[in-house]
Write a protein that holds these residues in place. Structure first.
Motif, PDB file in Angstrom:
ATOM      1  N   LEU A 538      51.367 -62.289  74.621  1.00 38.33           N
ATOM      2  CA  LEU A 538      52.089 -61.058  74.924  1.00 38.33           C
ATOM      3  C   LEU A 538      51.426 -59.900  74.188  1.00 38.33           C
ATOM      4  N   VAL A 539      50.803 -58.997  74.941  1.00 46.43           N
ATOM      5  CA  VAL A 539      50.321 -57.728  74.400  1.00 46.43           C
ATOM      6  C   VAL A 539      51.334 -56.674  74.822  1.00 46.43           C
ATOM      7  N   ARG A 540      52.068 -56.154  73.856  1.00 48.13           N
ATOM      8  CA  ARG A 540      53.128 -55.178  74.147  1.00 48.13           C
ATOM      9  C   ARG A 540      52.499 -53.796  74.288  1.00 48.13           C
ATOM     10  N   THR A 541      52.173 -53.422  75.499  1.00 53.81           N
ATOM     11  CA  THR A 541      51.458 -52.155  75.692  1.00 53.81           C
ATOM     12  C   THR A 541      52.324 -50.954  75.375  1.00 53.81           C
ATOM     13  N   GLU A 542      53.642 -51.077  75.542  1.00 54.30           N
ATOM     14  CA  GLU A 542      54.507 -49.938  75.219  1.00 54.30           C
ATOM     15  C   GLU A 542      54.563 -49.702  73.717  1.00 54.30           C
ATOM     16  N   VAL A 543      54.244 -50.720  72.905  1.00 52.05           N
ATOM     17  CA  VAL A 543      54.134 -50.554  71.458  1.00 52.05           C
ATOM     18  C   VAL A 543      52.731 -50.080  71.095  1.00 52.05           C
ATOM     19  N   ALA A 551      50.087 -39.921  78.441  1.00 51.21           N
ATOM     20  CA  ALA A 551      49.696 -41.252  78.896  1.00 51.21           C
ATOM     21  C   ALA A 551      48.221 -41.504  78.606  1.00 51.21           C
ATOM     22  N   PRO A 552      47.873 -42.683  78.084  1.00 52.89           N
ATOM     23  CA  PRO A 552      46.462 -42.983  77.806  1.00 52.89           C
ATOM     24  C   PRO A 552      45.669 -43.143  79.090  1.00 52.89           C
ATOM     25  N   SER A 553      44.404 -42.789  79.021  1.00 60.31           N
ATOM     26  CA  SER A 553      43.526 -42.902  80.178  1.00 60.31           C
ATOM     27  C   SER A 553      43.117 -44.354  80.393  1.00 60.31           C
ATOM     28  N   VAL A 554      42.452 -44.606  81.512  1.00 51.54           N
ATOM     29  CA  VAL A 554      41.930 -45.945  81.787  1.00 51.54           C
ATOM     30  C   VAL A 554      40.980 -46.366  80.665  1.00 51.54           C
ATOM     31  N   ALA A 555      40.099 -45.470  80.278  1.00 50.94           N
ATOM     32  CA  ALA A 555      39.107 -45.806  79.250  1.00 50.94           C
ATOM     33  C   ALA A 555      39.775 -46.112  77.914  1.00 50.94           C
ATOM     34  N   GLU A 556      40.793 -45.330  77.559  1.00 49.55           N
ATOM     35  CA  GLU A 556      41.491 -45.555  76.291  1.00 49.55           C
ATOM     36  C   GLU A 556      42.207 -46.900  76.286  1.00 49.55           C
ATOM     37  N   GLN A 557      42.858 -47.216  77.392  1.00 51.04           N
ATOM     38  CA  GLN A 557      43.547 -48.499  77.460  1.00 51.04           C
ATOM     39  C   GLN A 557      42.553 -49.654  77.418  1.00 51.04           C
ATOM     40  N   ALA A 558      41.498 -49.554  78.208  1.00 50.49           N
ATOM     41  CA  ALA A 558      40.509 -50.634  78.249  1.00 50.49           C
ATOM     42  C   ALA A 558      39.902 -50.860  76.863  1.00 50.49           C
ATOM     43  N   LEU A 614      51.484 -46.849  86.339  1.00 50.89           N
ATOM     44  CA  LEU A 614      51.179 -48.274  86.454  1.00 50.89           C
ATOM     45  C   LEU A 614      49.776 -48.475  87.030  1.00 50.89           C
ATOM     46  N   ALA A 615      49.397 -47.663  87.994  1.00 49.81           N
ATOM     47  CA  ALA A 615      48.085 -47.796  88.624  1.00 49.81           C
ATOM     48  C   ALA A 615      46.969 -47.624  87.599  1.00 49.81           C
ATOM     49  N   THR A 616      47.113 -46.656  86.697  1.00 48.12           N
ATOM     50  CA  THR A 616      46.109 -46.437  85.657  1.00 48.12           C
ATOM     51  C   THR A 616      46.003 -47.653  84.747  1.00 48.12           C
ATOM     52  N   GLN A 617      47.151 -48.204  84.397  1.00 45.75           N
ATOM     53  CA  GLN A 617      47.135 -49.376  83.519  1.00 45.75           C
ATOM     54  C   GLN A 617      46.493 -50.577  84.204  1.00 45.75           C
ATOM     55  N   LEU A 618      46.839 -50.792  85.452  1.00 44.95           N
ATOM     56  CA  LEU A 618      46.278 -51.934  86.176  1.00 44.95           C
ATOM     57  C   LEU A 618      44.766 -51.791  86.360  1.00 44.95           C
ATOM     58  N   GLU A 619      44.295 -50.571  86.515  1.00 42.41           N
ATOM     59  CA  GLU A 619      42.850 -50.354  86.624  1.00 42.41           C
ATOM     60  C   GLU A 619      42.152 -50.768  85.335  1.00 42.41           C
ATOM     61  N   ALA A 620      42.746 -50.411  84.196  1.00 41.82           N
ATOM     62  CA  ALA A 620      42.167 -50.788  82.908  1.00 41.82           C
ATOM     63  C   ALA A 620      42.177 -52.304  82.729  1.00 41.82           C
ATOM     64  N   ILE A 621      43.260 -52.942  83.152  1.00 38.34           N
ATOM     65  CA  ILE A 621      43.361 -54.400  83.019  1.00 38.34           C
ATOM     66  C   ILE A 621      42.304 -55.084  83.884  1.00 38.34           C
ATOM     67  N   ARG A 622      42.139 -54.611  85.120  1.00 38.74           N
ATOM     68  CA  ARG A 622      41.125 -55.203  85.998  1.00 38.74           C
ATOM     69  C   ARG A 622      39.727 -55.056  85.391  1.00 38.74           C
ATOM     70  N   GLU A 623      39.477 -53.891  84.793  1.00 36.89           N
ATOM     71  CA  GLU A 623      38.161 -53.643  84.198  1.00 36.89           C
ATOM     72  C   GLU A 623      37.868 -54.633  83.073  1.00 36.89           C
ATOM     73  N   GLU A 627      35.435 -59.005  81.927  1.00 36.16           N
ATOM     74  CA  GLU A 627      34.606 -59.243  80.751  1.00 36.16           C
ATOM     75  C   GLU A 627      35.137 -60.343  79.847  1.00 36.16           C
ATOM     76  N   THR A 628      36.452 -60.584  79.876  1.00 36.90           N
ATOM     77  CA  THR A 628      37.076 -61.527  78.942  1.00 36.90           C
ATOM     78  C   THR A 628      38.310 -62.124  79.606  1.00 36.90           C
ATOM     79  N   PRO A 629      38.756 -63.325  79.200  1.00 37.04           N
ATOM     80  CA  PRO A 629      39.922 -63.943  79.847  1.00 37.04           C
ATOM     81  C   PRO A 629      41.185 -63.094  79.680  1.00 37.04           C
ATOM     82  N   VAL A 630      41.772 -62.684  80.791  1.00 39.86           N
ATOM     83  CA  VAL A 630      42.936 -61.809  80.784  1.00 39.86           C
ATOM     84  C   VAL A 630      43.960 -62.302  81.791  1.00 39.86           C
ATOM     85  N   GLN A 631      45.234 -62.197  81.392  1.00 41.44           N
ATOM     86  CA  GLN A 631      46.354 -62.389  82.310  1.00 41.44           C
ATOM     87  C   GLN A 631      47.172 -61.114  82.300  1.00 41.44           C
ATOM     88  N   VAL A 632      47.814 -60.809  83.420  1.00 40.79           N
ATOM     89  CA  VAL A 632      48.696 -59.654  83.491  1.00 40.79           C
ATOM     90  C   VAL A 632      50.059 -60.122  83.923  1.00 40.79           C
TER      91      VAL A 632
END
Length: 798
Positions: A538-543, A551-558, A614-623, A627-632
């Motif tokens: 669990l990565v608590r993104t709201e924390v 709101a953080p940008s795609v680059a900042e979140q990634a 949400l779209a911005t966050q999902l873009e960062a997650i896909r990016e 590169e590394t094992p990720v679940q959303v």
């Protein structure tokens, strides 16, 4: 609020203009905007019938403003008034304002609740900013005269990189519009103004750039309130992104090896003599002087307390970490808030002594926080009272609270951040009378590994009396059975030592079943501090981004997600999308106050209205997933339609990106066989699932004991999820139950395949699982499902 209609020959032009204007105000405070543009999506032209339909859609008791581009748009709008009901037509006004500039001005002004005539006038001045800047100000209306009765003023230095451009200017106009006050603003550097701060077009004439000083003058019933709100907006940088070019969410530098973050015992049990801290500062011995003397004392104490807080910030940064040290910068900000402390000097000017004036002002502010709906914001009252007591001690010459001796138990009314930061970690523990687990003091103490219990209430304790507490059971005892507590402490210490020695070994049961034990993280530092975790469940993104004003940008979140993955050695991480609402605020996503926030606009429900975040966050997650094992995973899911919508928002996913949902709502658990179709995993959030099943708010001390995750009703829902989930769907638990070693064995017995715990508990959970048989755990779980209470389940586990 009035409605607005946009009439244009071009649909694309109208949509773009509406999009631009809508960016200027929050979605929940935006007027209705209807569009009648083009004969279809691509054909230019206007249609009177379409305009009449748009007027009907935007109509309301406050009226409708119609903005037009040119030529036949005017004729079509006039003809449309013949088609609508005469009563409706009387509430409609056509504007000759420029379409783009007028629409922006109209939307911002309407959002303040202004009348139709006021919005019409403001839209007509839409070109004033450009005209003034280009030297063609003949058509610009003169500024409204400033009232002179009961004036109040303040100055603000602009820190925004591009000055007071459209977005921050709109924020300013929106804030001023909330108050019954007349506010003018003048640029002292360019000598422009004063202008009416409610007028977006007039504010644009100030040419306010970064570093310029703005003077605000306010009069009227709520003048001081308006200035205070403007000051708060300016302190937030007008909710604009930081000007330095550095991400607000940038991860901290690698920690200094000399910094010991967990310097206490790290246990959840303590025994020792009580050191009792009284509530408040005794003012009875204070000798007041004349008004001039009291004024000087009131001013001097701002400097004295500010220096103390700066020293605390530096010391805390060196001993614990920059995140914890930032708390004292926030406290110092209270002393720099001129609008906040102005009542102090007002009372001193009326003959009240300085300590009493300071106490009145800060007690009033603390009471305001105490009444807030949001738990996190409510606990900020502790910071206010901490600063209050620091000021009062400086004024009265009272000493700082006595330093507790090693091995003692500090008993405090509230745990402020300063005490938690400076108390010697050799204390046996801290017992807090007030309830609450999100106060800054609690956060700092736990980060230092100091044993802690909150919510002990008004139990009578005298200095020197032996006290003991066990946070695991929630018990606090005066003059306890010392031998029993000492045995418990030795057992817990032995457990922790053994667990840390074997921290990197897998959690494999004696009969060969391996359970991944992950860590819940809310920061990069949490991931760095985790020992033995098999990844993050669990990565608590709201924390992670909770302190952001924007709101953080795609680059900042990634970047932040990469940091967490790297800190965990490239092991899998599960990123939960924004989980906002209830007790989880997002500063860049204000929400309306709700009567029942836990039953309201939470989790994925919120982002049905704000899909762009949400779209911005999902873009960062896909990016990062490439590169590394990720679940959303998506939080607060209730229906299959929500799952389908979330998957649609996610879009094409890179190979290896696994998708799941949180199971936090009983309805989700009861329909899991259809809800989880097509998913890779589900993760059970036992905190919310428990409070919704037991109808007990976990933040309400009056009913919190009912919200016990070991309630058999909750366990039956978990059992149902495990048994009914579609074939191939992985079941995890990331709520508090997974952090309790005994409860973790029960979850494994129910068939849960993965656990995610808070960092300090990961070694203990892994150690406990190595001691059990999965078969025996299954038998214990089957028995637990038949019991009648959480207490009975807990006894059975022991």
């Amino acid at each position: 609020m009035i409605g607005i209609v946009v009439v244009s020959h071009s649909r694309a032009l109208a949509d773009a203009a509406v999009g631009l204007a809508s960016e200027m105000v929050a979605a929940d405070n935006r007027p209705v905007i209807a569009v009648a543009a083009g004969l279809d999506e691509t054909t230019f032209g206007t249609d009177a019938a379409a305009v009449a339909e748009a007027i009907g859609a935007a109509d309301g008791p406050d009226g409708v403003l119609v903005l037009l581009d040119l030529g036949s748009a005017v004729l079509s709008a006039e003809m449309a008034l013949e088609f609508v009901d005469p009563e409706t037509a009387q509430r409609v006004k056509l504007s000759s304002a420029p379409l783009v500039e007028g629409l922006v001005a109209a939307v911002v002004t309407a959002s303040t609740g202004a009348t139709l005539d006021a919005v019409l006038a403001e839209a007509a001045q839409g070109l004033a900013g450009k005209q003034d800047h280009l030297g063609d100000a003949a058509a610009a209306a003169p500024p409204r005269e400033v009232a002179h009765a009961d004036q109040h003023s303040m100055e603000v230095v602009l820190r925004i990189e591009h000055g007071l451009h459209a977005r921050p200017a709109a924020k300013l106009v929106g804030v001023v519009g909330r108050f019954d006050a007349y506010v003018s603003v003048r640029n002292l550097m360019s000598e422009r103004g004063p202008v009416d701060a409610r007028s977006l077009s007039r504010v644009a004439t100030l040419d306010a750039q970064k570093g310029h000083i703005l003077e605000f003058i306010a009069s009227g019933e709520h003048a001081l309130d308006a200035l205070r709100a403007i000051r708060e907006l300016a302190d937030r940088n007008f909710d604009e992104a930081p000007a330095t070019g550095q991400s607000e969410a940038a991860p901290p530098d690698s920690p200094d090896p000399a910094v010991t973050r967990m310097s206490g015992s790290g246990l959840d049990v303590a025994l020792g003599p009580a050191v009792v801290v009284a509530d408040g500062v005794d003012l009875s011995g204070y000798r007041p002087g004349d008004m001039k003397t009291e004024w000087a004392r009131a001013e001097q104490v701002v400097h004295t307390a500010g220096v103390q807080l700066a020293e605390l910030q530096a010391a805390t940064s060196a001993r614990i970490g920059a995140d914890e040290a930032a708390i004292f910068e926030a406290q110092a900000g209270l002393l720099r808030d001129h609008e906040l402390i102005s009542p102090v000097f007002q009372e001193v000017g009326e003959g009240i002594d300085a300590p009493t004036a300071w106490k009145h002002t800060f007690d009033a502010l603390a009471s305001t926080f105490d009444r807030l709906e949001d738990v996190y914001q409510r606990e900020r009252a502790q910071d206010v009272r901490s600063v209050r007591d620091r000021v009062l001690r400086a004024l009265t010459g009272s000493p700082e609270p006595a330093e507790p001796s090693p091995g003692s138990v500090l008993v405090v009314p509230e745990l402020d951040a300063a005490t938690a930061a400076v108390v010697d970690a050799s204390v046996a523990g801290i017992a807090v009378r007030a309830a609450g687990t999100t106060g800054h003091g609690v956060i700092v103490a736990r980060s230092r590994g100091i044993p802690l219990i909150t919510g002990i209430g008004d139990v009578a304790v005298t200095d020197g009396a032996t006290v003991g507490f066990d946070a695991r059971t929630g018990s606090f005892v005066v003059e306890p059975d010392r031998q029993a507590f000492e045995v418990t402490i030795r057992e817990r210490q032995g457990e922790r030592d053994a667990a840390l020695r074997a921290v990197d070994e897998p959690a494999t049961t004696v009969d060969g079943r391996t359970i991944p034990v992950m860590v819940n993280v809310g920061s990069v530092q949490d991931a760095r501090d985790a020992r033995g975790a098999d990844g993050s469940g669990l990565v608590r993104t709201e924390v992670l981004f909770g302190d952001r004003m924007t709101a953080p940008s795609v680059a900042e979140q990634a970047a932040a997600y990469r940091e967490i993955a790297a800190a965990l050695g490239g092991k899998p991480i599960t990123i939960r999308t924004w989980d906002v609402g209830g007790d989880k605020p997002l500063r860049f996503l204000p929400q309306d106050v709700e009567a029942n926030p836990f039953l309201g606009d939470r989790g994925i429900r919120t982002f049905r209205r704000r899909p762009e975040l949400l779209a911005t966050q999902l873009e960062a997650i896909r990016e990062v997933a490439g590169e590394t094992p990720v679940q959303v995973m998506f939080p607060m899911v209730t229906t299959a339609e929500e799952v389908a919508w979330a998957l649609q928002q996610l879009g094409p996913r890179p190979e290896g990106l696994k998708v799941g949902i949180m199971v936090e709502v009983p309805a989700a658990a009861l329909r899991i066989e259809t809800l989880a179709v097509g998913l890779d995993f589900v993760s059970i959030g036992t905190n919310d699932l428990t409070q919704y099943t037991t109808a007990a708010d976990r933040t309400n001390t009056a009913v919190a004991p009912l919200a016990d995750g070991l309630d058999p009703a909750v366990l039956r829902l978990i059992d149902r999820v495990v048994r009914q989930v579609p074939l191939g769907v992985h079941v995890a638990v990331c709520g508090d139950l997974a952090s309790d070693p005994l409860a973790a064995t029960l979850l494994v017995g129910l068939g849960v395949q993965e656990l995610s715990a808070v960092g300090p508990q990961v070694p203990l959970v892994k150690a406990k699982l190595r001691q059990i048989s999965a078969v025996d755990a299954a038998m214990a779980a089957a028995t637990a499902l038949t019991l009648d209470s959480a207490a009975a389940v807990r006894q059975r586990l022991k």
